[in-house]
Design a protein around this motif. Structure first.
Motif, PDB file in Angstrom:
ATOM      1  N   ALA A  97       5.768  -1.843 -13.898  1.00 49.50           N
ATOM      2  CA  ALA A  97       5.729  -2.371 -13.206  1.00 49.50           C
ATOM      3  C   ALA A  97       5.009  -2.078 -11.398  1.00 49.50           C
ATOM      4  CB  ALA A  97       5.884  -3.472 -12.979  1.00 49.50           C
ATOM      5  N   LEU A  98       5.671  -1.005 -11.818  1.00 50.16           N
ATOM      6  CA  LEU A  98       5.722  -0.456  -9.832  1.00 50.16           C
ATOM      7  C   LEU A  98       5.781   1.240  -9.991  1.00 50.16           C
ATOM      8  CD1 LEU A  98       5.879  -0.785  -6.781  1.00 50.16           C
ATOM      9  CD2 LEU A  98       8.431  -1.614  -7.314  1.00 50.16           C
ATOM     10  N   ILE A  99       4.911   1.250  -9.189  1.00 46.19           N
ATOM     11  CA  ILE A  99       5.411   2.591  -8.711  1.00 46.19           C
ATOM     12  C   ILE A  99       6.413   3.685  -7.478  1.00 46.19           C
ATOM     13  CG2 ILE A  99       4.401   5.281  -8.174  1.00 46.19           C
ATOM     14  CD1 ILE A  99       1.922   3.731  -9.767  1.00 46.19           C
ATOM     15  N   TYR A 100       6.932   3.952  -7.289  1.00 39.86           N
ATOM     16  CA  TYR A 100       7.636   4.436  -6.029  1.00 39.86           C
ATOM     17  C   TYR A 100       7.935   5.776  -5.816  1.00 39.86           C
ATOM     18  CZ  TYR A 100      11.998   5.005  -3.681  1.00 39.86           C
ATOM     19  OH  TYR A 100      14.033   5.442  -3.176  1.00 39.86           O
ATOM     20  N   ALA A 101       7.353   5.606  -4.564  1.00 43.38           N
ATOM     21  CA  ALA A 101       7.367   7.134  -4.573  1.00 43.38           C
ATOM     22  C   ALA A 101       8.624   8.251  -3.526  1.00 43.38           C
ATOM     23  CB  ALA A 101       6.025   7.805  -3.340  1.00 43.38           C
ATOM     24  N   ASN A 102       9.229   9.076  -3.784  1.00 44.25           N
ATOM     25  CA  ASN A 102      10.791   9.004  -3.383  1.00 44.25           C
ATOM     26  C   ASN A 102       9.620  10.130  -1.820  1.00 44.25           C
ATOM     27  OD1 ASN A 102      13.135   8.990  -2.426  1.00 44.25           O
ATOM     28  ND2 ASN A 102      13.472  10.539  -3.579  1.00 44.25           N
ATOM     29  N   SER A 103       8.889  10.838  -2.003  1.00 41.41           N
ATOM     30  CA  SER A 103       8.248  11.280  -1.103  1.00 41.41           C
ATOM     31  C   SER A 103       6.714  11.619  -0.806  1.00 41.41           C
ATOM     32  CB  SER A 103       8.776  12.918  -1.190  1.00 41.41           C
ATOM     33  OG  SER A 103       8.312  13.451  -2.354  1.00 41.41           O
ATOM     34  N   GLN A 104       6.154  12.213   0.029  1.00 35.40           N
ATOM     35  CA  GLN A 104       5.230  12.326   1.068  1.00 35.40           C
ATOM     36  C   GLN A 104       4.425  12.534   0.181  1.00 35.40           C
ATOM     37  OE1 GLN A 104       3.752  14.143   4.510  1.00 35.40           O
ATOM     38  NE2 GLN A 104       2.026  13.607   4.620  1.00 35.40           N
ATOM     39  N   LYS A 105       4.828  13.666  -0.681  1.00 36.64           N
ATOM     40  CA  LYS A 105       3.622  14.380  -2.172  1.00 36.64           C
ATOM     41  C   LYS A 105       3.583  13.197  -2.469  1.00 36.64           C
ATOM     42  CE  LYS A 105       3.814  19.363  -1.455  1.00 36.64           C
ATOM     43  NZ  LYS A 105       4.505  20.504  -1.584  1.00 36.64           N
ATOM     44  N   ALA A 106       4.711  13.146  -3.271  1.00 36.22           N
ATOM     45  CA  ALA A 106       4.769  12.279  -4.079  1.00 36.22           C
ATOM     46  C   ALA A 106       3.930  10.668  -4.008  1.00 36.22           C
ATOM     47  CB  ALA A 106       6.235  11.625  -4.233  1.00 36.22           C
ATOM     48  N   PHE A 107       4.222  10.252  -3.054  1.00 39.86           N
ATOM     49  CA  PHE A 107       2.999   8.869  -2.537  1.00 39.86           C
ATOM     50  C   PHE A 107       1.979   9.301  -2.353  1.00 39.86           C
ATOM     51  CE2 PHE A 107       1.279   7.072   0.817  1.00 39.86           C
ATOM     52  CZ  PHE A 107       1.145   5.291   0.156  1.00 39.86           C
ATOM     53  N   VAL A 108       1.497  10.621  -2.077  1.00 34.95           N
ATOM     54  CA  VAL A 108      -0.393  10.730  -1.888  1.00 34.95           C
ATOM     55  C   VAL A 108      -1.015  10.947  -3.090  1.00 34.95           C
ATOM     56  CG1 VAL A 108      -2.110  12.689  -1.686  1.00 34.95           C
ATOM     57  CG2 VAL A 108       0.119  12.610  -0.413  1.00 34.95           C
ATOM     58  N   VAL A 109      -0.205  11.544  -4.776  1.00 36.78           N
ATOM     59  CA  VAL A 109      -0.419  11.065  -5.977  1.00 36.78           C
ATOM     60  C   VAL A 109      -0.694  10.189  -6.422  1.00 36.78           C
ATOM     61  CG1 VAL A 109       0.092  13.863  -5.922  1.00 36.78           C
ATOM     62  CG2 VAL A 109       2.079  12.555  -6.738  1.00 36.78           C
ATOM     63  N   SER A 110       0.940   9.533  -6.469  1.00 35.48           N
ATOM     64  CA  SER A 110       1.180   7.789  -6.569  1.00 35.48           C
ATOM     65  C   SER A 110       0.417   7.027  -6.117  1.00 35.48           C
ATOM     66  CB  SER A 110       2.032   7.657  -6.466  1.00 35.48           C
ATOM     67  OG  SER A 110       3.875   8.477  -6.428  1.00 35.48           O
ATOM     68  N   ALA A 111      -0.927   6.965  -4.497  1.00 35.26           N
ATOM     69  CA  ALA A 111      -1.219   6.485  -3.736  1.00 35.26           C
ATOM     70  C   ALA A 111      -2.419   6.326  -5.019  1.00 35.26           C
ATOM     71  CB  ALA A 111      -1.339   6.778  -3.085  1.00 35.26           C
ATOM     72  N   GLY A 112      -3.032   7.767  -5.778  1.00 36.34           N
ATOM     73  CA  GLY A 112      -4.120   7.664  -6.328  1.00 36.34           C
ATOM     74  C   GLY A 112      -3.920   6.714  -7.950  1.00 36.34           C
ATOM     75  N   ALA A 113      -2.731   6.903  -8.502  1.00 36.92           N
ATOM     76  CA  ALA A 113      -2.525   6.712  -9.475  1.00 36.92           C
ATOM     77  C   ALA A 113      -2.777   5.153  -9.629  1.00 36.92           C
ATOM     78  CB  ALA A 113      -1.111   7.006 -10.545  1.00 36.92           C
ATOM     79  N   GLY A 114      -1.819   4.915  -8.533  1.00 40.58           N
ATOM     80  CA  GLY A 114      -1.872   2.511  -8.414  1.00 40.58           C
ATOM     81  C   GLY A 114      -2.856   2.381  -8.473  1.00 40.58           C
ATOM     82  N   VAL A 115      -4.099   3.099  -7.910  1.00 37.93           N
ATOM     83  CA  VAL A 115      -5.646   2.742  -8.210  1.00 37.93           C
ATOM     84  C   VAL A 115      -6.379   2.473  -9.365  1.00 37.93           C
ATOM     85  CG1 VAL A 115      -8.448   3.274  -7.651  1.00 37.93           C
ATOM     86  CG2 VAL A 115      -6.374   3.175  -5.560  1.00 37.93           C
ATOM     87  N   LEU A 116      -5.222   3.997 -10.168  1.00 42.49           N
ATOM     88  CA  LEU A 116      -6.166   4.005 -11.492  1.00 42.49           C
ATOM     89  C   LEU A 116      -6.374   2.472 -12.352  1.00 42.49           C
ATOM     90  CD1 LEU A 116      -5.912   7.847 -11.923  1.00 42.49           C
ATOM     91  CD2 LEU A 116      -8.085   6.286 -11.794  1.00 42.49           C
ATOM     92  N   VAL A 117      -4.595   2.806 -12.070  1.00 42.62           N
ATOM     93  CA  VAL A 117      -3.526   1.606 -12.991  1.00 42.62           C
ATOM     94  C   VAL A 117      -3.403   0.545 -13.024  1.00 42.62           C
ATOM     95  CG1 VAL A 117      -3.284   4.263 -14.696  1.00 42.62           C
ATOM     96  CG2 VAL A 117      -1.458   2.986 -12.940  1.00 42.62           C
ATOM     97  N   HIS A 118      -4.049   0.111 -11.230  1.00 44.56           N
ATOM     98  CA  HIS A 118      -3.381  -1.270 -11.015  1.00 44.56           C
ATOM     99  C   HIS A 118      -2.207  -1.727 -10.743  1.00 44.56           C
ATOM    100  CE1 HIS A 118      -8.141  -1.891 -11.028  1.00 44.56           C
ATOM    101  NE2 HIS A 118      -7.969  -1.347 -12.848  1.00 44.56           N
ATOM    102  N   ARG A 119      -1.852  -0.803 -10.332  1.00 42.51           N
ATOM    103  CA  ARG A 119      -0.259  -0.821 -10.148  1.00 42.51           C
ATOM    104  C   ARG A 119       0.175  -0.940  -8.581  1.00 42.51           C
ATOM    105  NH1 ARG A 119      -0.792  -1.997 -14.482  1.00 42.51           N
ATOM    106  NH2 ARG A 119       0.665  -1.171 -16.982  1.00 42.51           N
ATOM    107  N   PRO A 120       1.638  -1.429  -7.858  1.00 40.91           N
ATOM    108  CA  PRO A 120       1.372  -2.250  -6.643  1.00 40.91           C
ATOM    109  C   PRO A 120       2.397   0.036  -6.376  1.00 40.91           C
ATOM    110  CG  PRO A 120       2.917  -3.294  -7.833  1.00 40.91           C
ATOM    111  CD  PRO A 120       1.517  -2.897  -8.378  1.00 40.91           C
ATOM    112  N   VAL A 121       2.260   0.698  -5.273  1.00 34.09           N
ATOM    113  CA  VAL A 121       3.145   1.999  -5.166  1.00 34.09           C
ATOM    114  C   VAL A 121       3.792   1.187  -4.028  1.00 34.09           C
ATOM    115  CG1 VAL A 121       2.780   3.438  -4.070  1.00 34.09           C
ATOM    116  CG2 VAL A 121       1.355   3.366  -6.282  1.00 34.09           C
ATOM    117  N   VAL A 122       5.028   1.689  -3.022  1.00 35.86           N
ATOM    118  CA  VAL A 122       6.012   1.677  -2.597  1.00 35.86           C
ATOM    119  C   VAL A 122       6.276   3.011  -2.598  1.00 35.86           C
ATOM    120  CG1 VAL A 122       8.224   1.072  -2.533  1.00 35.86           C
ATOM    121  CG2 VAL A 122       7.027  -0.334  -3.580  1.00 35.86           C
ATOM    122  N   TRP A 123       6.152   3.480  -0.651  1.00 33.76           N
ATOM    123  CA  TRP A 123       6.706   4.815  -0.554  1.00 33.76           C
ATOM    124  C   TRP A 123       8.538   4.441   0.471  1.00 33.76           C
ATOM    125  CZ3 TRP A 123       3.906   6.976   4.455  1.00 33.76           C
ATOM    126  CH2 TRP A 123       4.395   8.418   4.466  1.00 33.76           C
TER     127      TRP A 123
END
Length: 345
Positions: A97-123
């Motif tokens: 239900a949620l993507i949690y990014a634990n670092s800046q690099k993780a957030f960059v790719v997680s932000a894109g993934a969130g758009v693709l699957v319509h999931r909220p992203v927490v950094w």
């Protein structure tokens, strides 16, 4: 954990065991079966997660591995691999239900993934977004992306939050959550365990021991403690940690510095260790010597949990942990003389 807690895909760019990864381990364990961890690099962190029964998989960073905090403009290959990884993260995120990014690099790719699957992203922001930690272009890119795509930005200190908003980050996104650390491993250490740890190092029983724990990197200040050690002829120092992201040349320089200063017999380089609670209890003082502002300072809290006096540099989030002269002693950053005088008090 509440039965209504969301299922979470935790994403981290590192496979090493740094402070951010140990904090993520605690979070993932708390979520239990609702957690899945995706690492963008393989390493000992994967093995530790597996040992704790946490589902984990690896999707390699590729050219993104060469993008550092100080990088001004990533290569075209890095952008290509960022898009590739975003698609791979999206595949995993569909189950959560949620993507949690634990670092800046993780957030960059997680932000894109969130758009693709319509999931909220927490950094979870664990860095001070400002020079010299990050290049100006890196800061602008991270803050712009957070303003556009982060559902929340969790800052590990007020200092971290302030740097984010000073760089243009939206304050309404930010929630400050200081790192929680399990006291049980520290409470479990007996006096005889600490004595055995000191004996195993070959340090004289009556020697005064100061220890510094953390990744080997110039900003962590191992070189400052070595300089202070030269002014403390009866003191031994433990350097516990390793170069995690290619800082082997710095580690070699520290060994050379110890020999040049004539403290090679009192500077003990122990490498990466899992028995941190025992080694802290085997010390007389735990030192923190970062030369740049520290986002939080996990090792400071650990030193307190080990019931040892802590000396720390005063910048960044450190002042949110230590009340100077009451719960620890604060010294100026990059000041070996002040550090030596405080250790000798």
């Amino acid at each position: 954990m509440s039965a209504h807690a969301p299922s979470v895909l935790f994403v981290d760019h590192a496979g090493v065991l740094g402070g951010a990864e140990l904090s993520l381990l605690d979070l993932a364990r708390a979520f239990g079966e609702r957690a899945e961890v995706l690492l963008l690099s393989d390493g000992p962190f994967r093995a530790l997660l597996e040992a704790r029964g946490i589902p984990v998989s690896v999707e390699p960073l590729g050219a993104l591995r060469r993008v550092k905090k100080e990088t001004r403009l990533p290569s075209p290959a890095a952008f290509t691999d960022a898009f590739r990884l975003a698609r791979r993260v999206a595949t995993h995120a569909r189950r959560r239900a949620l993507i949690y990014a634990n670092s800046q690099k993780a957030f960059v790719v997680s932000a894109g993934a969130g758009v693709l699957v319509h999931r909220p992203v927490v950094w979870h922001l664990r860095d001070i977004l400002a020079p010299p930690h990050f290049s100006a272009s890196n800061v602008r890119a991270a803050v712009t992306l957070a303003n556009l795509r982060a559902a929340r930005v969790i800052a590990n200190s007020r200092a971290t939050a302030a740097a984010f908003t000073a760089a243009g980050g939206r304050a309404s996104l930010v929630r400050i959550v200081h790192n929680g650390i399990d006291p049980l491993p520290f409470d479990a250490v007996r006096d005889e365990d600490a004595a055995a740890a000191r004996l195993s190092l070959g340090i004289p029983k009556d020697a005064f021991v100061v220890s510094l724990f953390g990744r080997f990197h110039p900003w962590k200040g191992q070189q400052v403690l070595l300089q202070a050690l030269a002014a403390l002829p009866a003191v031994h120092a433990l350097f516990v940690g390793a170069p995690l992201f290619g800082e082997e040349a710095f580690e070699s320089a520290l060994h050379a510095q110890a020999r040049k200063l004539g403290v090679g017999d009192r500077a003990h380089f122990l490498g990466f260790r899992l028995d941190v609670p025992e080694l802290m209890r085997a010390s007389d003082v735990v030192a923190h010597a970062s030369v740049y502002p520290e986002p939080f300072g996990r090792v400071i809290v650990e030193g307190m949990l080990a019931r040892r006096p802590v000396i720390a540099t005063r910048d960044g989030g450190v002042g949110e942990i230590i009340t100077d002269g009451e719960t620890g002693v604060l010294v100026p950053p990059n000041d070996a003389e002040a550090l030596a005088k405080t250790i000798a008090m």
